[in-house]
Design a protein around this motif. Structure first.
Motif, short mmCIF file in Angstrom:
data_model
loop_
_atom_site.label_atom_id
_atom_site.label_comp_id
_atom_site.label_asym_id
_atom_site.label_seq_id
_atom_site.Cartn_x
_atom_site.Cartn_y
_atom_site.Cartn_z
N UNK A 1 38.81 11.57 7.84
CA UNK A 1 38.14 10.50 7.09
C UNK A 1 38.14 10.87 5.61
N UNK A 2 38.02 9.86 4.75
CA UNK A 2 38.03 10.10 3.31
C UNK A 2 39.39 10.52 2.79
N UNK A 3 40.44 10.20 3.54
CA UNK A 3 41.78 10.66 3.18
C UNK A 3 42.57 9.49 2.58
N UNK A 4 42.32 9.22 1.29
CA UNK A 4 43.01 8.10 0.64
C UNK A 4 44.46 8.39 0.30
N UNK B 1 52.85 19.90 16.07
CA UNK B 1 51.73 20.21 16.96
C UNK B 1 51.28 18.93 17.67
N UNK B 2 52.15 18.46 18.52
CA UNK B 2 51.94 17.14 19.14
C UNK B 2 51.07 17.19 20.40
N UNK B 3 50.47 18.37 20.69
CA UNK B 3 49.64 18.49 21.88
C UNK B 3 48.22 17.99 21.66
N UNK B 4 47.92 17.51 20.45
CA UNK B 4 46.58 16.99 20.15
C UNK B 4 46.68 15.51 19.79
N UNK B 5 45.53 14.85 19.86
CA UNK B 5 45.42 13.47 19.41
C UNK B 5 44.89 13.48 17.99
N UNK B 6 45.63 12.86 17.07
CA UNK B 6 45.23 12.80 15.67
C UNK B 6 44.92 11.35 15.30
N UNK B 7 43.74 11.14 14.73
CA UNK B 7 43.31 9.79 14.38
C UNK B 7 42.90 9.74 12.91
N UNK B 8 43.29 8.66 12.24
CA UNK B 8 42.90 8.47 10.85
C UNK B 8 41.79 7.43 10.80
N UNK B 9 40.58 7.89 10.58
CA UNK B 9 39.43 7.00 10.51
C UNK B 9 39.00 6.71 9.08
N UNK B 10 39.92 6.90 8.12
CA UNK B 10 39.57 6.70 6.71
C UNK B 10 39.30 5.24 6.39
N UNK B 11 39.98 4.34 7.13
CA UNK B 11 39.83 2.89 6.94
C UNK B 11 40.33 2.42 5.59
N UNK B 12 41.11 3.23 4.94
CA UNK B 12 41.66 2.89 3.63
C UNK B 12 42.74 3.92 3.30
N UNK B 13 43.45 3.72 2.20
CA UNK B 13 44.43 4.70 1.75
C UNK B 13 45.80 4.52 2.36
N UNK B 14 46.67 5.50 2.13
CA UNK B 14 48.05 5.43 2.61
C UNK B 14 48.12 5.70 4.10
N UNK B 15 49.05 5.05 4.80
CA UNK B 15 49.24 5.37 6.23
C UNK B 15 49.87 6.74 6.39
N UNK B 16 49.54 7.41 7.50
CA UNK B 16 50.12 8.72 7.82
C UNK B 16 50.85 8.58 9.15
N UNK B 17 52.15 8.71 9.11
CA UNK B 17 52.96 8.54 10.32
C UNK B 17 52.54 9.55 11.38
N UNK B 18 52.31 9.07 12.59
CA UNK B 18 51.89 9.95 13.69
C UNK B 18 50.39 9.93 13.92
N UNK B 19 49.64 9.33 12.99
CA UNK B 19 48.19 9.21 13.14
C UNK B 19 47.83 7.72 13.26
N UNK B 20 47.11 7.39 14.31
CA UNK B 20 46.69 6.00 14.51
C UNK B 20 45.50 5.69 13.60
#
Length: 633
Positions: A371-374, A439-458
């Motif tokens: 989160x907070x990752x613009x 490191x694809x064995x984990x679930x990565x989520x982007x909850x920033x709700x703003x900012x640039x998209x990060x490929x591989x993070x929903x």
């Protein structure tokens, strides 16, 4: 035909074993090929290729040899040490290029594996395969190829790259070739950022290392926390303006997720009455200490590496966790001297948020939420409200963007809006994308709700993430405390203090000896420069001897070389490029020797800095111990 394939595959197996496995397998498959062998008018082998809507001959239908000679004649590699060539074909152009530029690096890129397979069955190219200056890349993945370029640059094998292609490939691969060049630029900028950071912060890092080393006596090692929070959610909090949207949701999560504050977000969290479990510090500049000197709670675990600015580290009274990264070689040396075994390096990336993500993974957390990752500057703002450095950073960014400073570029955010960002921020995003791919064995989520998209993070709203994944309760603080206590009880603090003092004394003794040798080497090269035309065999023998002794020392291998390599490599490459335009031999020698002088001066300056720092810290420790003894009387 079979004999030719065997010759080529044996050579391929020697230099490219994995590639050999692939093409041995492909050669046994019975399928219709998109590449047909047809001779040109002069009888030389040629390939007719079907690629989508295009069917084309790779070489001239009349005289491939003359075409290859003319192609090589047009290539000008003045100022370049490397050429990247699109298209392998039958290899005629590569043979001509090798004749013209035998000492230049050649990276041959073939996106169609069927073309390379046909070549392995058609012509003996063992001399090309085994040539040390030729690298074959058979792939249609532009990012994968870009990463190869980055690796070669990091290892110092290539510097300036010229791109060229077979004429027949131009139209068919125009967009693909353009994308590859973009990926090359992307990874080159990442290399440049890493190099600039290393050159800029080299002295600062050394100062922070020596000033902060005593804090190891008050810290536990992160290795004691490996997998401590298996399958517990983690929230990595960055300080971007997006944090204003959902920071309030963290108040109810203290026992439902490991909350990790990356850098300056700690002040924002505390300003909203939120205490994270861990705060992470790595930056070496003085502003980093301002962040941590403003921390109010002493219950937060301060996870740090020895690159962090020492003042904030020394002043923080709460518990501390030390970790090392893969960026600074001396940290492995320190671990070894301290008797720490089996400790892994955290992946450094381009930002504290990148490292914080790796800490969460190392501790076993899953899912990992950002989160907070613009990664950008919405409304020309750098930080969310409450950041210690917000006003001054926002003012700088607003001023530079309004002046249309070239460092700021526009990208689309997750909502499709144009936002300003920088190459350094894009490198942080590239790192995230690479990281989640590896490191694809984990679930990565982007909850920033703003900012640039990060490929591989929903991208998901933080409230939805919390309702889905942060529903169980855990004694996170209790686990941190028990691990910390367990580590301290297992260690002898006085023993740690004695080890650190011994380390510092060993460094002081070695640096004092090395400084004299470095000064002597400088004097010798100055003598040679004062009389270029003279005979200096004895001086060069002495320089070689001193160089072997300096570069064979731990001081050089673990402290100086990792921090000075980018500067030294830049001087070396620049000098080698420039002398190509010089015709006078004496002028060339003078220019090269002046480059050596600059490299030797860089090494001497770093040795002197280490000598001064180790002496200072030992004196500081003596004063501290004397003061403690007097207070006990």
């Amino acid at each position: 035909m079979g004999d030719i394939f065997k010759l080529n595959i044996d050579a391929l197996r020697e230099k490219y074993p994995r590639l050999a496995e692939v093409f041995e397998y492909l050669n046994t498959e019975e399928s219709e090929s998109s590449v047909i062998l047809e001779n040109s008018k002069n009888g030389m082998p040629n390939f007719k290729v079907k690629k989508g809507e295009h069917t084309f001959f790779i070489h001239s239908a009349y005289d491939p040899q003359t075409e290859a000679v003319r192609w090589a004649e047009r290539i000008n590699l003045k100022g370049f040490d490397t050429i990247a060539i699109l298209g392998v074909g039958c290899g005629y152009h590569l043979e001509e290029l090798e004749k013209k530029y035998p000492d230049k690096n050649k990276i041959v890129i073939e996106p169609d594996k069927n073309v390379f397979l046909k070549l392995l069955n058609t012509r003996d190219i063992t001399s090309l395969i085994l040539n040390e200056n030729i690298l074959f890349i058979i792939s249609d993945n532009t990012e994968e190829i870009g990463r190869v370029f980055l690796s070669l640059r990091e290892e110092g094998q290539i510097d300036n790259v010229e791109f060229n292609e077979l004429l027949s490939y131009r139209k068919v691969y125009e967009e693909w070739w353009l994308n590859l060049k973009k990926d090359y630029i992307k990874f080159s900028r990442l290399y440049q950022i890493n190099g600039n950071t290393s050159v800029f912060f080299a002295e600062t890092w050394l100062t922070n290392l020596f000033e902060g080393m005593w804090q190891l006596t008050k810290s536990t090692h992160i290795k004691g926390y490996k997998s401590a929070f298996t399958n517990v959610p983690a929230i990595v909090v960055s300080a971007g303006p997006a944090l204003n949207k959902n920071i309030h949701l963290l108040k109810e999560l203290y026992n439902k997720a490991v909350i990790i504050s990356a850098g300056s977000s700690i002040n924002i969290l505390e300003s909203r009455g939120i205490t994270p479990h861990i705060m992470v510090g790595v930056d070496g500049g003085e502003p980093e200490s301002r962040i941590f000197n403003n921390v109010k709670s002493d219950e937060i675990y301060f996870a740090y590496t020895l690159s962090v600015h020492y003042d904030g580290l020394k002043n923080y009274k709460g518990p501390k966790i030390y970790f090392k990264t893969n960026a600074l070689g001396y940290e492995n040396w320190v671990d070894n001297k301290m008797g720490v075994e089996g400790a892994e390096c955290m992946c450094s990336g381009s930002s504290v948020s990148n490292i914080s993500l790796d800490i969460a993974r190392y501790m076993g957390c899953n899912p990992i939420i950002l989160i907070g990752q613009n990664l950008s500057f919405p409304n020309m703002e750098c930080y969310a409200e409450g950041a210690v450095l917000k006003q001054e950073q926002d003012d700088i960014i607003r001023d530079q963007i309004e002046k249309k400073t070239r460092y700021y570029i526009q990208e689309k955010d997750i909502h499709g809006n144009d936002v300003y960002t920088t190459q350094s921020m894009l490198s942080i995003r590239y790192y995230f994308e690479e990281y989640v791919r590896i490191y694809s064995d984990r679930l990565y989520l982007n909850g920033s709700e703003d900012g640039l998209p990060i490929k591989g993070m929903k991208n998901m709203p933080l409230k939805e993430i919390i309702d889905t994944y942060c529903i169980e309760e855990y004694d996170i603080k209790g686990t941190l405390d028990s691990k910390f206590k367990e580590e301290f009880e297992a260690e002898n603090i006085e023993d740690k203090k004695a080890k650190i003092r011994t380390i510092l004394e060993d460094i002081r003794n070695e640096s004092s000896e090395m400084k004299e040798k470095a000064i002597k080497r400088l004097d010798l090269i100055l003598d040679i420069l004062s009389n270029i035309r003279g005979v200096h065999d004895d001086k060069w023998k002495e320089i070689d001897k001193l160089t072997d002794e300096i570069e064979g020392s731990d001081l050089y291998k673990y402290f100086i070389e990792p921090l000075s390599k980018y500067f030294i490599r830049a001087i070396k490459n620049e000098r080698e490029r420039k002398i190509e335009s010089m015709s006078d031999m004496q002028e060339k020698l003078k220019y090269l020797y002046e480059g050596l002088l600059m490299q030797y001066a860089e090494v001497k300056d770093k040795i002197s800095l280490i000598d001064n720092l180790s002496n200072k810290i030992i004196k500081d420790i003596d004063k501290k111990e004397e003061s403690e003894c007097l207070s006990m009387l």
